[in-house]
Design a protein around this motif. Sequence first.
Motif, PDB file in Angstrom:
ATOM      1  N   ARG A  90     -12.426  -7.997 -10.528  1.00 12.01           N
ATOM      2  CA  ARG A  90     -11.117  -7.761  -9.915  1.00 12.01           C
ATOM      3  C   ARG A  90     -11.098  -8.259  -8.472  1.00 12.01           C
ATOM      4  NH1 ARG A  90      -9.670  -3.963  -6.611  1.00 12.01           N
ATOM      5  NH2 ARG A  90     -11.397  -2.567  -7.162  1.00 12.01           N
ATOM      6  N   THR A 126      -8.884 -11.421  -7.220  1.00  8.96           N
ATOM      7  CA  THR A 126      -7.911 -11.115  -6.165  1.00  8.96           C
ATOM      8  C   THR A 126      -8.050 -12.088  -4.999  1.00  8.96           C
ATOM      9  OG1 THR A 126      -7.827  -8.767  -6.757  1.00  8.96           O
ATOM     10  CG2 THR A 126      -7.141  -9.359  -4.518  1.00  8.96           C
ATOM     11  N   THR A 157      -7.732  -7.057 -16.650  1.00 12.67           N
ATOM     12  CA  THR A 157      -7.990  -7.009 -15.209  1.00 12.67           C
ATOM     13  C   THR A 157      -7.531  -8.297 -14.535  1.00 12.67           C
ATOM     14  OG1 THR A 157      -9.862  -5.486 -15.448  1.00 12.67           O
ATOM     15  CG2 THR A 157      -9.807  -6.849 -13.462  1.00 12.67           C
ATOM     16  N   VAL A 161      -3.842  -9.020 -11.746  1.00  9.19           N
ATOM     17  CA  VAL A 161      -3.952  -9.399 -10.333  1.00  9.19           C
ATOM     18  C   VAL A 161      -2.690 -10.168  -9.916  1.00  9.19           C
ATOM     19  CG1 VAL A 161      -5.202 -10.825  -8.667  1.00  9.19           C
ATOM     20  CG2 VAL A 161      -6.465  -9.446 -10.344  1.00  9.19           C
TER      21      VAL A 161
END
Length: 323
Positions: free
Chosen positions: A48, A52, A81, A85
């Motif tokens: 993650r 990101t 996941t 984002v």
Amino acid sequence: MLIDAFSRRFTYLRLSITESCNFRCSYCLPNGTDCESRSGELNLVEIRRLVTAFARLGTKKVRITGGEPALRKDLTEIIATCKSVPGIEKVAITTNGYRLARDAQAWFDAGLDAVNVSIDSLDADTFHLVTGQDKLAEILAGVAKARAVGIKQVKINTVLLRQHNALALPDFLDFIKSQDISLRFIELMRTNDNTQYYKNQHLSGESIQQKLLATGWQLKAKSSTDGPALEYYHGDYQGRIGLIMPYSNDFCADCNRLRVSSQAGLYLCLFTEQQQDLRQLLQNDDVLPLMQFLQQAVLGKEATHYLHQDFSGGTRHLAQIGG
């Protein structure tokens, strides 16, 4: 933004989540996986944070690769996941397809937009010979299931092999005539462990390209997040044919992708000599230091992969960081 010294902008992350694979493809892992341990693979929190950081720097597409990503029991969670984002518009996976029929619905529900399935022959015996697995019917059923559940893009990857599929173009064309599938022929690339195999099996995609152009196929325009394939379409076919020819001129000129290994290594190129360790930068929710590191690192990306000079960098085999 992630822009290198040659003004190339990187909007596409290829993220490996394991080096392990359960197939024994002759061009990649003929003796089975050499991954002794799966410890140290990126976890969900690290994934993650990584995605990101890339997304905040303009990355819009993530392709989950391996090894075989479906060997990760948390693949569905990884897909979800990545898709959650902000800024990530497309999530794809590349798989050998052994769990596709079973898991296509769950992957789609998690947000999967595209799947590429490795199928090097439509002949069951040849498929078995190349992959070490007698699973062609099962994998083709998975391709059908992926289309049925609504995955937007279903593609087939076929590595060109002189002794196994050099004469199979008519079979592949028949296969896509009435199916909305993109079939991509990929030139075999030399890595550190396949030099003799490469010499025996390498087949240029130019011969296929000339046949397509001579029979009315036309080149399709690329989007900003598309990979390196030149994709061709024909009015008489629902499907499309793509060609990935890394030995062609200017192959690297429009490169838009970076790679991260399952062990948190940044690869500026599939054939780079060295990776850069991102692990420590993934231990904090503040992704600004990681973003700054990526922006600086990308300035060191070379203009080309130097495959023409028989340079294969530090890549042991294609399962190491997903080809």
